[in-house]
Design a protein around this motif. Structure first.
Motif, PDB file in Angstrom:
ATOM      1  N   ARG A   1       0.832  -1.192   0.000  1.00  0.00           N
ATOM      2  CA  ARG A   1       0.000   0.000   0.000  1.00  0.00           C
ATOM      3  C   ARG A   1       0.872   1.250   0.000  1.00  0.00           C
ATOM      4  N   VAL A   2       0.440   2.266  -0.727  1.00  0.00           N
ATOM      5  CA  VAL A   2       1.154   3.541  -0.771  1.00  0.00           C
ATOM      6  C   VAL A   2       1.084   4.199   0.595  1.00  0.00           C
ATOM      7  N   THR A   3       2.248   4.589   1.124  1.00  0.00           N
ATOM      8  CA  THR A   3       2.296   5.208   2.459  1.00  0.00           C
ATOM      9  C   THR A   3       2.703   6.674   2.407  1.00  0.00           C
ATOM     10  N   ARG A   4       2.962   7.206   1.229  1.00  0.00           N
ATOM     11  CA  ARG A   4       3.463   8.568   1.122  1.00  0.00           C
ATOM     12  C   ARG A   4       2.404   9.579   1.586  1.00  0.00           C
ATOM     13  N   GLU A   5       2.829  10.500   2.453  1.00  0.00           N
ATOM     14  CA  GLU A   5       1.917  11.496   3.003  1.00  0.00           C
ATOM     15  C   GLU A   5       1.277  12.317   1.882  1.00  0.00           C
ATOM     16  N   GLY A   6      -0.016  12.518   1.996  1.00  0.00           N
ATOM     17  CA  GLY A   6      -0.750  13.279   0.995  1.00  0.00           C
ATOM     18  C   GLY A   6      -1.387  12.418  -0.083  1.00  0.00           C
ATOM     19  N   CYS A   7      -1.073  11.113  -0.085  1.00  0.00           N
ATOM     20  CA  CYS A   7      -1.620  10.215  -1.116  1.00  0.00           C
ATOM     21  C   CYS A   7      -2.766   9.345  -0.586  1.00  0.00           C
ATOM     22  N   GLU A   8      -3.102   9.511   0.700  1.00  0.00           N
ATOM     23  CA  GLU A   8      -4.052   8.589   1.329  1.00  0.00           C
ATOM     24  C   GLU A   8      -5.416   8.564   0.634  1.00  0.00           C
ATOM     25  N   HIS A   9      -5.872   9.698   0.138  1.00  0.00           N
ATOM     26  CA  HIS A   9      -7.210   9.796  -0.434  1.00  0.00           C
ATOM     27  C   HIS A   9      -7.259   9.548  -1.935  1.00  0.00           C
ATOM     28  N   LEU A  10      -6.108   9.294  -2.541  1.00  0.00           N
ATOM     29  CA  LEU A  10      -6.045   9.160  -3.996  1.00  0.00           C
ATOM     30  C   LEU A  10      -6.370   7.733  -4.443  1.00  0.00           C
ATOM     31  N   PRO A  11      -6.873   7.551  -5.662  1.00  0.00           N
ATOM     32  CA  PRO A  11      -7.259   6.214  -6.139  1.00  0.00           C
ATOM     33  C   PRO A  11      -6.102   5.218  -6.250  1.00  0.00           C
ATOM     34  N   LEU A  12      -4.875   5.699  -6.471  1.00  0.00           N
ATOM     35  CA  LEU A  12      -3.736   4.776  -6.525  1.00  0.00           C
ATOM     36  C   LEU A  12      -3.473   4.225  -5.127  1.00  0.00           C
ATOM     37  N   LYS A  13      -3.538   2.927  -4.967  1.00  0.00           N
ATOM     38  CA  LYS A  13      -3.414   2.318  -3.648  1.00  0.00           C
ATOM     39  C   LYS A  13      -2.144   1.493  -3.459  1.00  0.00           C
ATOM     40  N   VAL A  14      -1.547   1.004  -4.563  1.00  0.00           N
ATOM     41  CA  VAL A  14      -0.396   0.103  -4.471  1.00  0.00           C
ATOM     42  C   VAL A  14       0.748   0.640  -5.327  1.00  0.00           C
ATOM     43  N   ALA A  15       1.965   0.530  -4.801  1.00  0.00           N
ATOM     44  CA  ALA A  15       3.150   0.970  -5.550  1.00  0.00           C
ATOM     45  C   ALA A  15       4.379   0.275  -4.984  1.00  0.00           C
ATOM     46  N   GLY A  16       5.498   0.495  -5.662  1.00  0.00           N
ATOM     47  CA  GLY A  16       6.782   0.008  -5.167  1.00  0.00           C
ATOM     48  C   GLY A  16       7.553   1.169  -4.570  1.00  0.00           C
ATOM     49  N   GLU A  17       7.595   1.259  -3.259  1.00  0.00           N
ATOM     50  CA  GLU A  17       8.283   2.345  -2.572  1.00  0.00           C
ATOM     51  C   GLU A  17       9.685   1.897  -2.149  1.00  0.00           C
TER      52      GLU A  17
ATOM     53  N   ALA B   1      11.034   9.135  -9.035  1.00  0.00           N
ATOM     54  CA  ALA B   1      10.359   9.270  -7.738  1.00  0.00           C
ATOM     55  C   ALA B   1       8.955   9.823  -7.984  1.00  0.00           C
ATOM     56  N   PRO B   2       8.057   9.007  -8.536  1.00  0.00           N
ATOM     57  CA  PRO B   2       6.751   9.497  -8.993  1.00  0.00           C
ATOM     58  C   PRO B   2       5.632   9.383  -7.962  1.00  0.00           C
ATOM     59  N   LEU B   3       5.971   9.293  -6.661  1.00  0.00           N
ATOM     60  CA  LEU B   3       4.942   9.024  -5.667  1.00  0.00           C
ATOM     61  C   LEU B   3       4.601  10.214  -4.793  1.00  0.00           C
ATOM     62  N   ALA B   4       5.003  11.425  -5.177  1.00  0.00           N
ATOM     63  CA  ALA B   4       4.501  12.624  -4.515  1.00  0.00           C
ATOM     64  C   ALA B   4       3.044  12.828  -4.923  1.00  0.00           C
ATOM     65  N   PRO B   5       2.226  13.450  -4.067  1.00  0.00           N
ATOM     66  CA  PRO B   5       0.795  13.595  -4.393  1.00  0.00           C
ATOM     67  C   PRO B   5       0.532  14.209  -5.759  1.00  0.00           C
ATOM     68  N   TYR B   6       1.198  15.311  -6.093  1.00  0.00           N
ATOM     69  CA  TYR B   6       0.967  15.945  -7.390  1.00  0.00           C
ATOM     70  C   TYR B   6       1.337  15.000  -8.532  1.00  0.00           C
ATOM     71  N   SER B   7       2.456  14.296  -8.369  1.00  0.00           N
ATOM     72  CA  SER B   7       2.885  13.348  -9.399  1.00  0.00           C
ATOM     73  C   SER B   7       1.868  12.230  -9.578  1.00  0.00           C
ATOM     74  N   VAL B   8       1.322  11.742  -8.474  1.00  0.00           N
ATOM     75  CA  VAL B   8       0.322  10.674  -8.554  1.00  0.00           C
ATOM     76  C   VAL B   8      -0.929  11.169  -9.276  1.00  0.00           C
ATOM     77  N   VAL B   9      -1.364  12.391  -8.956  1.00  0.00           N
ATOM     78  CA  VAL B   9      -2.540  12.953  -9.627  1.00  0.00           C
ATOM     79  C   VAL B   9      -2.320  13.009 -11.134  1.00  0.00           C
ATOM     80  N   CYS B  10      -1.120  13.378 -11.551  1.00  0.00           N
ATOM     81  CA  CYS B  10      -0.811  13.408 -12.986  1.00  0.00           C
ATOM     82  C   CYS B  10      -0.930  12.020 -13.601  1.00  0.00           C
ATOM     83  N   GLN B  11      -0.504  10.997 -12.879  1.00  0.00           N
ATOM     84  CA  GLN B  11      -0.538   9.639 -13.411  1.00  0.00           C
ATOM     85  C   GLN B  11      -1.945   9.063 -13.497  1.00  0.00           C
TER      86      GLN B  11
END
Length: 413
Positions: A40-56, A197-207
């Motif tokens: 599960r994605v643990t990066r702060e600010g990503c909790e509410h986003l649809p992306l739930k799984v990633a390789g951190e 490093a594409p797991l910042a909230p803004y980056s995730v929203v773009c993806q």
């Protein structure tokens, strides 16, 4: 690729910072054991986003290897790049003294797709909430996809040919090919690769605009290419840097040649046109084999792009069969990235690092989490497969339509 006598492009160093290991040894151990670290994605600010799984990447302390004055200027993706470059140069036994003695003989080439999202988001939040006086001076460069090339060059005093490749996810392979050709043209050493490093909230929203992105919440089911359950890919951070060196220069200084970058080709078929990527990828494979003077039946293992989209997976399986013929249905295929995630430009560079290590150890790593294959492929699953390996083929495609293929030859070849 035609090449001057003695100027074969050799891999002499590998540096890895990946979700499954922050050194080459730990990366290879996890890769050959088929360990999946998707979670599960643990990066702060990503909790509410649809992306739930990633390789951190976890347990990575950039301050342990990188000076503070460089850390404050750069984003996480460049921290990965600088650390991986250090590891690769150390592996190749190229230290500060070597660079100082001939700085113009060593260059840098990287590829990146996501850039410095976390750094850029932080500074823009300061601009919005506090005003322009609170925005740092490095905002103008830290987010830029070229930052890693520049900072590695500056920090390590490498003044040879430096460049950045912008060609979609396939840019990781294209960067290695660019390095190999620079070596053949006369540069002694190129430090090449990609980190993301594409797991910042803004980056995730773009993806989230990518229809191929998996939003499945179960890590064990989120990324299953070549199966009927394929539902897209999950992103990842980290990456790898390689030292690509002229064989003669490497042997003169007593360095170990780990593999040769023997052939490469790239094509373009258009964004998300996966059925058409069959022809484009097949053409890239043919071009890479031709440059490597390699017959289709000489390919011993294929490291697949493995997008995880049914139409794209089918196109890749057919492209392999189109070029390799009956051999293509028998040659072992693997996709270790199902255990770490698909790190955009960094993904094929990690595959290349794994391919070099597979050639060295005579061991094909498995495809984690994949069991029931629904395509006509000999996909290695479950556990690693011992094999006599002389030639590896690495494949990559980008979401915007790039296709790339790279041929690696065993160091003894």
């Amino acid at each position: 690729m035609s090449e001057p006598h003695g100027r074969r492009a050799a891999v002499t160093g590998i540096g890895v910072v990946a979700p499954n290991g922050t050194s080459t040894d730990t990366f290879w151990k996890a890769t050959q054991e088929g360990i999946s670290v998707l979670d599960r994605v643990t990066r702060e600010g990503c909790e509410h986003l649809p992306l739930k799984v990633a390789g951190e990447v976890r347990g990575f302390d950039p301050a342990a290897t990188i000076e503070e004055r460089f850390l404050v200027q750069t984003d996480r993706f460049t921290h990965f790049a600088m650390a991986a470059a250090d590891f690769a140069l150390d592996d190749a036994r190229l230290g500060e003294a070597d660079a100082a003695g001939a700085p113009y003989s060593i260059g840098v080439v990287t590829a990146a797709g996501s850039g410095g999202g976390a750094f850029g988001q932080r500074e823009l939040q300061r601009l919005w909430s506090k005003g322009s006086r609170f925005v740092g001076p490095y905002q103008s460069i830290a987010w830029f996809y070229a930052a890693s090339t520049g900072q590695i060059s500056i920090r390590r005093k490498l003044k040879g040919p430096c460049s950045v490749v912008a060609s979609d996810e396939a840019g990781g392979l294209d960067a290695l090919a660019h390095a190999a050709r620079a070596v053949r043209r006369g540069t002694d050493v190129i430090v090449a690769g990609s980190t993301e490093a594409p797991l910042a909230p803004y980056s995730v929203v773009c993806q989230l605009g990518y229809q191929e992105l998996s939003t499945v919440a179960d890590p064990s089911r989120a990324y299953r290419p070549f199966t009927e359950d394929a539902c897209g890919f999950v992103p990842a951070e980290g990456g790898a840097m390689l030292v690509v060196e002229a064989e003669t220069a490497a042997r003169e200084r007593g360095a170990d040649v780990r593999a040769y970058l023997a052939g490469h080709a790239a094509t373009f078929t258009g964004a998300s046109r996966w059925a058409e990527s069959r022809e484009g990828l097949a053409q890239a494979i043919r071009g890479a084999l031709a440059e490597a003077h390699c017959a289709p039946e000489e390919v011993d293992v294929v490291f697949a792009d493995a997008l995880g989209v049914p139409e794209a997976d089918r196109a890749e399986a057919l492209a392999i069969a189109d070029v390799l013929g009956a051999h293509g249905r028998r040659v072992p295929v693997t996709a270790p990235k199902t255990g770490t995630g698909r790190g955009y430009c960094a993904a094929p560079v990690l595959d290349t690092a794994a391919a070099v290590l597979a050639l060295e150890h005579g061991l094909i790593p498995p495809t984690p989490g994949v069991v029931a294959v629904c395509h006509d492929l000999d996909l290695v699953t479950g556990r690693a497969r011992p094999a006599g390996l002389r030639t590896a083929l690495v494949l990559s495609r980008g979401l915007m339509g790039s296709n790339s293929a790279l041929v690696l030859r065993h160091a003894a070849g």
